[in-house]
Design a protein around this motif. Structure first.
Motif, PDB file in Angstrom:
ATOM      1  N   THR A   1       0.774  -1.130  -0.121  1.00 15.86           N
ATOM      2  CA  THR A   1       0.033   0.058   0.090  1.00 15.86           C
ATOM      3  C   THR A   1       0.822   1.194  -0.086  1.00 15.86           C
ATOM      4  OG1 THR A   1      -1.918   0.745   1.001  1.00 15.86           O
ATOM      5  CG2 THR A   1      -0.220   0.352   2.410  1.00 15.86           C
ATOM      6  N   GLU A   2       0.338   2.392  -0.365  1.00 18.08           N
ATOM      7  CA  GLU A   2       0.868   3.446  -0.401  1.00 18.08           C
ATOM      8  C   GLU A   2       0.261   4.583   0.574  1.00 18.08           C
ATOM      9  OE1 GLU A   2       1.392   4.879  -4.302  1.00 18.08           O
ATOM     10  OE2 GLU A   2       2.313   3.154  -5.004  1.00 18.08           O
ATOM     11  N   PRO A   3       0.685   5.673   1.240  1.00 22.42           N
ATOM     12  CA  PRO A   3       0.167   6.738   1.672  1.00 22.42           C
ATOM     13  C   PRO A   3      -0.916   7.397   0.978  1.00 22.42           C
ATOM     14  CG  PRO A   3       2.433   6.937   2.184  1.00 22.42           C
ATOM     15  CD  PRO A   3       2.134   6.000   0.915  1.00 22.42           C
ATOM     16  N   GLY A   4      -2.319   7.657   1.627  1.00 27.01           N
ATOM     17  CA  GLY A   4      -3.263   8.034   1.153  1.00 27.01           C
ATOM     18  C   GLY A   4      -4.318   7.012   0.503  1.00 27.01           C
ATOM     19  N   LYS A   5      -3.709   5.919   0.331  1.00 26.11           N
ATOM     20  CA  LYS A   5      -4.648   4.795  -0.330  1.00 26.11           C
ATOM     21  C   LYS A   5      -5.376   4.031   1.063  1.00 26.11           C
ATOM     22  CE  LYS A   5      -2.414   4.000  -4.484  1.00 26.11           C
ATOM     23  NZ  LYS A   5      -1.485   2.679  -5.319  1.00 26.11           N
TER      24      LYS A   5
END
Length: 231
Positions: free
Chosen positions: A198-202
């Motif tokens: 995952t990535e920040p904001g998702k």
């Protein structure tokens, strides 16, 4: 001659380990050797009986033994040792059994919990009332995020991976977008058949193989992974 026959010394009497002593032992009458073996048998039987009585006297509620060498690993746990992103090893299992805090509940039985570098290692054991206890499973949790980030043992991706995995497992059927959204997981970890990141904001984790997106553990384990062609 005495020294060549097995041990130092100035007298000629046989010493333990000497040629004379070994010859005397191996050349005694066969009947004598048979009697010797028969005499030793009851000792073995008594030891087995003592073990049986020891096992019979224990209950599942009795605190488990703290000798890692006596625990076998279940196949379930062996498979998880090989999965990326679990951060549990046989060494951490041994350390938890030796030094961890004991916890008991009627659902899961006994757990050992050990905190190192801000991370809590949890080891669940079973069959502890028998002479053949087993390690059932194990996982990691964030005990102190700041301490974990400061520890040389972990980097920020490790800490976020542990946080996301633990959050997914806390309530498998509950979507947790708010707990996923702040995290960065660039090294995929495995849940079920999926390799997740995952990535920040998702607000979801996505599978690097099939591209599916998930917000709960139940959704992850309910769906097989068929690669990009299976989308």
């Amino acid at each position: 001659m005495a020294s060549r026959q097995g041990g130092p010394g100035g007298d000629d009497s046989p010493r333990p380990g000497s040629t004379e002593r070994r010859t005397a032992t191996t050349t005694e009458p066969a009947g004598s050797r048979r009697r010797s073996r028969r005499r030793s048998a009851p000792l073995s039987l008594r030891a087995e009986a003592d073990d049986a009585r020891h096992s019979a006297g224990r209950t599942p509620e009795d605190p488990p033994i703290r000798d890692p060498g006596l625990y076998a690993l279940t196949d379930h746990f062996r498979k998880r040792l090989e999965q990326p992103g679990r951060y549990v090893s046989t060494r951490t299992v041994s350390d938890a059994i030796r030094r961890g805090q004991l916890r008991w509940n009627r659902t899961d039985g006994w757990r050992f919990a050990l905190i190192e570098g801000g991370i809590r290692f949890v080891v669940v054991v079973g069959d502890t009332e028998t002479n053949s206890p087993v390690v059932v499973t194990g996982w990691t949790e964030i005990a102190d995020r700041e301490a974990a980030l400061a520890a040389r043992r972990w980097d920020p991706v490790d800490v976020d991976t542990i946080a996301v995995r633990a959050a997914l497992s806390e309530s498998a059927s509950t979507p947790i977008p708010d707990r996923i959204r702040p995290r960065t997981v660039t090294r995929p970890f495995v849940v079920g058949e999926h390799r997740l990141e995952t990535e920040p904001g998702k607000p979801y984790v996505s599978c690097t193989d099939c591209g599916c997106r998930f917000r709960s553990k139940e959704a992850i384990t309910a769906r097989g992974c068929h690669g990009r062609s299976g989308r």
